[in-house]
Scaffold this active site. Sequence first.
Site, PDB file in Angstrom:
ATOM      1  N   SER A 103      -1.449  11.299   3.468  1.00  0.00           N
ATOM      2  CA  SER A 103      -0.327  10.844   3.718  1.00  0.00           C
ATOM      3  C   SER A 103       0.116  11.306   5.348  1.00  0.00           C
ATOM      4  O   SER A 103      -0.334  12.379   5.810  1.00  0.00           O
ATOM      5  CB  SER A 103       0.607  11.504   2.928  1.00  0.00           C
ATOM      6  OG  SER A 103       2.021  11.462   3.025  1.00  0.00           O
ATOM      7  N   TYR A 126       4.652   5.866   6.855  1.00  0.00           N
ATOM      8  CA  TYR A 126       5.915   5.139   6.346  1.00  0.00           C
ATOM      9  C   TYR A 126       6.611   4.795   7.967  1.00  0.00           C
ATOM     10  O   TYR A 126       6.337   5.417   8.834  1.00  0.00           O
ATOM     11  CB  TYR A 126       6.814   6.206   5.775  1.00  0.00           C
ATOM     12  CG  TYR A 126       6.544   6.552   4.400  1.00  0.00           C
ATOM     13  CD1 TYR A 126       6.932   5.961   3.505  1.00  0.00           C
ATOM     14  CD2 TYR A 126       6.201   7.913   4.166  1.00  0.00           C
ATOM     15  CE1 TYR A 126       6.533   6.124   2.096  1.00  0.00           C
ATOM     16  CE2 TYR A 126       5.586   8.306   2.855  1.00  0.00           C
ATOM     17  CZ  TYR A 126       6.157   7.302   1.828  1.00  0.00           C
ATOM     18  OH  TYR A 126       5.817   7.732   0.459  1.00  0.00           O
ATOM     19  N   THR A 152       3.031   1.988   4.089  1.00  0.00           N
ATOM     20  CA  THR A 152       3.629   1.646   2.898  1.00  0.00           C
ATOM     21  C   THR A 152       5.015   1.035   3.097  1.00  0.00           C
ATOM     22  O   THR A 152       5.961   1.337   3.840  1.00  0.00           O
ATOM     23  CB  THR A 152       4.004   3.093   2.188  1.00  0.00           C
ATOM     24  OG1 THR A 152       2.784   3.764   2.125  1.00  0.00           O
ATOM     25  CG2 THR A 152       4.850   3.287   0.851  1.00  0.00           C
ATOM     26  N   LYS A 229       0.880  -1.056   1.504  1.00  0.00           N
ATOM     27  CA  LYS A 229       0.866  -0.552   0.003  1.00  0.00           C
ATOM     28  C   LYS A 229       2.302  -0.481  -0.377  1.00  0.00           C
ATOM     29  O   LYS A 229       3.542  -0.388   0.037  1.00  0.00           O
ATOM     30  CB  LYS A 229       0.771   1.076   0.298  1.00  0.00           C
ATOM     31  CG  LYS A 229       0.861   1.655  -0.973  1.00  0.00           C
ATOM     32  CD  LYS A 229       0.369   3.058  -0.835  1.00  0.00           C
ATOM     33  CE  LYS A 229       0.329   3.900  -2.075  1.00  0.00           C
ATOM     34  NZ  LYS A 229       1.736   4.574  -2.252  1.00  0.00           N
ATOM     35  N   HIS A 253       4.144   2.650  -6.529  1.00  0.00           N
ATOM     36  CA  HIS A 253       4.468   4.091  -6.131  1.00  0.00           C
ATOM     37  C   HIS A 253       4.478   5.037  -7.391  1.00  0.00           C
ATOM     38  O   HIS A 253       5.109   5.958  -7.125  1.00  0.00           O
ATOM     39  CB  HIS A 253       5.682   4.134  -5.097  1.00  0.00           C
ATOM     40  CG  HIS A 253       5.647   5.045  -4.260  1.00  0.00           C
ATOM     41  ND1 HIS A 253       5.879   4.580  -2.964  1.00  0.00           N
ATOM     42  CD2 HIS A 253       5.708   6.260  -4.037  1.00  0.00           C
ATOM     43  CE1 HIS A 253       5.876   5.476  -1.926  1.00  0.00           C
ATOM     44  NE2 HIS A 253       5.762   6.453  -2.922  1.00  0.00           N
TER      45      HIS A 253
END
Length: 356
Positions: A103, A126, A152, A229, A253
């Site tokens: 992440s 993100y 994402t 994603k 998620h």
Amino acid sequence: MTLLEYETAARERLSGPVWDFLEGGSGTESMVLAGRAALDRIQLRPRVLVDVSTCDSRCSLLGTQLMAPVGIAPMAYHQLAHPEGEVATARAAGEAGALLTVSMFASRTLEDIAAAATGPLWLQLYWLRQRDLLAGLIRRAEDAGYQALVLTVDAPRVAHRPRDARNGFAVPAGIRAVNVSPSVMSASHGGQAGESAIARHSKEQFDPSITWEDLAWIRERTRLPLVLKGVLTGEDANLAVRYGIDGLVVSNHGGRQLDFAQPAADALPEIAEAVAGRCQLILDGAIRHGADIAKALCLGADAVFIGRPALWGLAHSGTSGVSAVLQVLLDEFAEVMALMGVARVQDFKSSGIVHR
Ligand SMILES: Cc1cc2nc3c(=O)[nH]c(=O)nc-3n(C[C@H](O)[C@H](O)[C@H](O)COP(=O)(O)O)c2cc1C
């Protein structure tokens, strides 16, 4: 131990608010249960008298070679579960020949994780308002040998998660998203009763205005394969192919974003039909047994990601806990292959399952 026994063990080791952050879902938490129920509705249809004296679980995912079609989903702040954080997870993933998706809110640096890793790494992003920050992360990921980027797209902002709001959850002071500048992350720290700092941070820093056209901005900056994603419809899967996306993570998620959505496993067949082999598909959400991997492949996935179970293993005993969790899954999957009469992962077909 089964994966669910690791869940119990992790719960005993973590504080209430951290446990709630890991385990919780958005809204009514309906999607946490629905994700599992969707997989439970699927039953396996085994074939017999097939030569399964050697079953081969290896596969290739966007050019990344894996021992089995399994990866670890991107999850923020592994240090919440163990002081070694993502470094411990990377070691375990490498040992198992599984992929780790790091992440952008990892609590260890991309470079430290890469130095510890003996297996493939992808980086998840993100879309923050500060684009130069994304450009910097993409460059660092390429330099450190990460093999793909995962954007994402189901989180223009973090959804309301009642447990975190109730706990006034904030990232504890000793743990930071070290790959992102402290000024951009400051809203994630410092709890306030009745409000999740994670949600507050996302409203401040995530860019909710991005559209398909913005993907070109990432493409111009990297040659790495690009995965989206959080796609749940055939329409968006079609658009993704049209925009040259290499892979999709079919995901809700882990029940942490849109409440009352279609579970990812239920959405997968329509997406597999829409892309018709034009990009690779990964399923995540509620994968808790080797049989779930077989179900995902029969539904049209090329691989699965596990989320929370990796953190349960990490909380239990660091690298060896994550290794054990992965080994349990891979052993179960190997047995399911043999007992289903499937000698190679590419031989899983839609005829291998039936919906109850
Ligand atoms: C504690 C936690 C943190 C997460 N952080 C991220 C993240 O930073 N980026 C992301 O794309 N998804 C994140 N997710 C979602 C996971 O990538 C994944 O979609 C989900 O956990 C899969 O479901 P499972 O936990 O039931 O296996 C997170 C999930 C959890 C539980």
